[in-house]
Design an enzyme around this catalytic site. Structure first.
Site, PDB file in Angstrom:
ATOM      1  N   TYR A   1       0.834  -1.216   0.000  1.00 16.14           N
ATOM      2  CA  TYR A   1       0.000   0.000   0.000  1.00 16.14           C
ATOM      3  C   TYR A   1       0.868   1.265   0.000  1.00 16.14           C
ATOM      4  O   TYR A   1       0.628   2.201  -0.757  1.00 16.14           O
ATOM      5  CB  TYR A   1      -0.897  -0.060   1.236  1.00 16.14           C
ATOM      6  CG  TYR A   1      -1.901   1.049   1.388  1.00 16.14           C
ATOM      7  CD1 TYR A   1      -3.108   1.030   0.696  1.00 16.14           C
ATOM      8  CD2 TYR A   1      -1.669   2.120   2.262  1.00 16.14           C
ATOM      9  CE1 TYR A   1      -4.050   2.041   0.867  1.00 16.14           C
ATOM     10  CE2 TYR A   1      -2.599   3.129   2.437  1.00 16.14           C
ATOM     11  CZ  TYR A   1      -3.793   3.081   1.736  1.00 16.14           C
ATOM     12  OH  TYR A   1      -4.720   4.092   1.910  1.00 16.14           O
TER      13      TYR A   1
ATOM     14  N   LYS B   1       1.181   4.222  -2.819  1.00 15.16           N
ATOM     15  CA  LYS B   1       0.876   5.633  -2.537  1.00 15.16           C
ATOM     16  C   LYS B   1       2.099   6.523  -2.805  1.00 15.16           C
ATOM     17  O   LYS B   1       1.959   7.629  -3.321  1.00 15.16           O
ATOM     18  CB  LYS B   1       0.396   5.785  -1.086  1.00 15.16           C
ATOM     19  CG  LYS B   1      -0.941   5.091  -0.797  1.00 15.16           C
ATOM     20  CD  LYS B   1      -2.071   5.572  -1.700  1.00 15.16           C
ATOM     21  CE  LYS B   1      -3.433   5.070  -1.239  1.00 15.16           C
ATOM     22  NZ  LYS B   1      -4.532   5.451  -2.152  1.00 15.16           N
TER      23      LYS B   1
HETATM   24  P1  NAP Z   1     -13.474   2.448   1.273  1.00 15.28           P
HETATM   25  O1  NAP Z   1     -14.477   3.013   2.206  1.00 15.28           O
HETATM   26  O2  NAP Z   1     -13.021   1.051   1.443  1.00 15.28           O
HETATM   27  O3  NAP Z   1     -13.992   2.674  -0.218  1.00 15.28           O
HETATM   28  C1  NAP Z   1     -13.200   2.244  -1.299  1.00 15.28           C
HETATM   29  C2  NAP Z   1     -13.845   2.657  -2.593  1.00 15.28           C
HETATM   30  O4  NAP Z   1     -12.988   2.229  -3.668  1.00 15.28           O
HETATM   31  C3  NAP Z   1     -15.189   1.997  -2.819  1.00 15.28           C
HETATM   32  O5  NAP Z   1     -16.032   2.898  -3.493  1.00 15.28           O
HETATM   33  C4  NAP Z   1     -14.840   0.811  -3.717  1.00 15.28           C
HETATM   34  O6  NAP Z   1     -15.899   0.397  -4.553  1.00 15.28           O
HETATM   35  C5  NAP Z   1     -13.728   1.415  -4.549  1.00 15.28           C
HETATM   36  N1  NAP Z   1     -12.874   0.401  -5.157  1.00 15.28           N
HETATM   37  C6  NAP Z   1     -12.107  -0.543  -4.551  1.00 15.28           C
HETATM   38  N2  NAP Z   1     -11.452  -1.280  -5.454  1.00 15.28           N
HETATM   39  C7  NAP Z   1     -11.804  -0.806  -6.668  1.00 15.28           C
HETATM   40  C8  NAP Z   1     -11.471  -1.143  -7.998  1.00 15.28           C
HETATM   41  N3  NAP Z   1     -10.634  -2.136  -8.272  1.00 15.28           N
HETATM   42  N4  NAP Z   1     -12.032  -0.446  -9.010  1.00 15.28           N
HETATM   43  C9  NAP Z   1     -12.895   0.561  -8.754  1.00 15.28           C
HETATM   44  N5  NAP Z   1     -13.257   0.942  -7.516  1.00 15.28           N
HETATM   45  C10 NAP Z   1     -12.712   0.263  -6.488  1.00 15.28           C
HETATM   46  O7  NAP Z   1     -12.134   3.322   1.319  1.00 15.28           O
HETATM   47  P2  NAP Z   1     -11.863   4.843   1.724  1.00 15.28           P
HETATM   48  O8  NAP Z   1     -11.358   4.861   3.107  1.00 15.28           O
HETATM   49  O9  NAP Z   1     -13.003   5.706   1.338  1.00 15.28           O
HETATM   50  O10 NAP Z   1     -10.597   5.131   0.796  1.00 15.28           O
HETATM   51  C11 NAP Z   1     -10.646   5.909  -0.388  1.00 15.28           C
HETATM   52  C12 NAP Z   1      -9.231   6.285  -0.777  1.00 15.28           C
HETATM   53  O11 NAP Z   1      -8.622   7.018   0.288  1.00 15.28           O
HETATM   54  C13 NAP Z   1      -8.332   5.087  -1.039  1.00 15.28           C
HETATM   55  O12 NAP Z   1      -7.477   5.356  -2.131  1.00 15.28           O
HETATM   56  C14 NAP Z   1      -7.532   4.971   0.242  1.00 15.28           C
HETATM   57  O13 NAP Z   1      -6.296   4.349   0.018  1.00 15.28           O
HETATM   58  C15 NAP Z   1      -7.389   6.425   0.615  1.00 15.28           C
HETATM   59  N6  NAP Z   1      -7.090   6.634   2.030  1.00 15.28           N
HETATM   60  C16 NAP Z   1      -7.965   6.256   3.009  1.00 15.28           C
HETATM   61  C17 NAP Z   1      -7.624   6.472   4.333  1.00 15.28           C
HETATM   62  C18 NAP Z   1      -8.537   6.097   5.485  1.00 15.28           C
HETATM   63  O14 NAP Z   1      -8.100   6.222   6.632  1.00 15.28           O
HETATM   64  N7  NAP Z   1      -9.761   5.674   5.241  1.00 15.28           N
HETATM   65  C19 NAP Z   1      -6.392   7.072   4.662  1.00 15.28           C
HETATM   66  C20 NAP Z   1      -5.533   7.430   3.644  1.00 15.28           C
HETATM   67  C21 NAP Z   1      -5.886   7.214   2.338  1.00 15.28           C
HETATM   68  P3  NAP Z   1     -16.655  -1.025  -4.316  1.00 15.28           P
HETATM   69  O15 NAP Z   1     -17.346  -0.890  -3.006  1.00 15.28           O
HETATM   70  O16 NAP Z   1     -17.556  -1.172  -5.466  1.00 15.28           O
HETATM   71  O17 NAP Z   1     -15.546  -2.044  -4.253  1.00 15.28           O
END
Ligand code: NAP
Length: 250
Positions: free
Chosen positions: A158, A162
């Site tokens: 991961y 990033k």
């Molecule tokens: P999340 O709640 O798990 O949501 C992930 C989203 O990505 C969902 O809409 C999912 O769609 C979609 N997705 C996953 N695999 C995919 C694929 N192969 N093709 C298209 N869509 C896909 O995650 P989140 O926390 O909102 O994270 C969003 C972004 O922020 C990510 O890039 C993550 O790395 C980044 N981020 C998050 C955090 C945190 O603390 N939450 C911190 C730093 C960075 P489906 O449901 O249809 O699979």
């Protein structure tokens, strides 16, 4: 781009169905805007996001595509271009985790995370830049993570994705600047979404303790930064990574 044009933009948000992506769709949902809410598996959640966008006055279309699959990404942008003929804003937000210590990390988990979190952004940028270059306008926002700069044990796949995404941001920003296309990244800290929901209460408290602002982030905290980068106030900003982490990294 005039204020009227700004409102009527075509916006693609990968992983727009849930979590941070949903909040970004809502934040960009101005009347006149057409938001393509991408998802991989959760179609129902994508429909809910689309309904929220429509309630805010925007148009919304859900579009299924696994960003790790080149053909699926090409088909998604074909759908977008057939519908509106343009792409003004691309938010590369889709992301997954497959955590594990390096010594035990399965090659499939390494590959899947790299192909989704970094390869997905590469493919979407390649597709979106063609219309953006013609338009001489585009705003690309890549959702990175604080760990891209900090490192994190158990997340070599991961973190590598990033950190790569941030390098991609800077290189593409330089390539596309002359066409009035800006490319920036947001590095969220610990944000409460499904991705972090499995953390136990103790681990969560320890995480919050490391955050100077003493609270976990909300998806809306990230969406605010995305709306800023997509809007006219950020027209002169490119190649940057904005950390939105409550000070977790500084
Ligand atoms: P999340 O709640 O798990 O949501 C992930 C989203 O990505 C969902 O809409 C999912 O769609 C979609 N997705 C996953 N695999 C995919 C694929 N192969 N093709 C298209 N869509 C896909 O995650 P989140 O926390 O909102 O994270 C969003 C972004 O922020 C990510 O890039 C993550 O790395 C980044 N981020 C998050 C955090 C945190 O603390 N939450 C911190 C730093 C960075 P489906 O449901 O249809 O699979």
């Amino acid at each position: 781009m005039t204020a009227t044009d700004q409102a009527a933009r075509t916006i693609v948000v990968t992983g727009g169905s849930r979590g941070i992506g949903r909040a970004i769709c809502q934040a960009l949902a101005a009347p006149g805007a057409h938001i393509f809410v991408n998802f991989a598996a959760a179609g129902e959640a994508a429909e809910e996001t689309a309904a929220l966008v429509r309630r805010a006055g925007g148009s919304a279309t859900i579009v299924q595509a696994d960003v790790a699959q080149p053909d699926a990404v090409a088909a998604m942008f074909k759908t977008v271009l057939e519908a509106t003929g343009r792409v003004d804003v691309l938010v590369n937000n889709a992301g997954i985790t497959r955590d594990g210590l390096l010594v035990r990390m399965k090659p499939a988990d390494w590959g899947r995370v790299l192909e989704t979190n970094l390869g997905g952004a590469f493919r979407c940028i390649q597709q979106a830049t063609k219309p953006m270059m013609k338009q001489r306008y585009g705003r690309i926002i890549n959702i990175s993570s604080v760990v891209g700069a900090m490192g994190n044990p158990g997340q070599a796949n991961y973190v590598t994705a990033k950190a790569g995404l941030e390098g991609l941001t800077r290189s593409v920003a330089k390539e596309l600047a002359s066409r009035n296309i800006t490319v920036n990244a947001i590095a969220p800290g610990f944000i409460e979404t499904d991705m972090t929901a499995d953390l136990g209460e103790k681990a969560r408290a320890a995480m919050v303790d490391q955050i100077p602002l003493k609270r976990a982030g909300r998806p809306e905290d990230i969406a605010g930064a995305a709306a800023f980068l997509a809007g006219p106030a950020a027209d002169y900003i490119t190649g940057q990574v904005i950390h939105v982490s409550g000070g977790m990294y500084m």
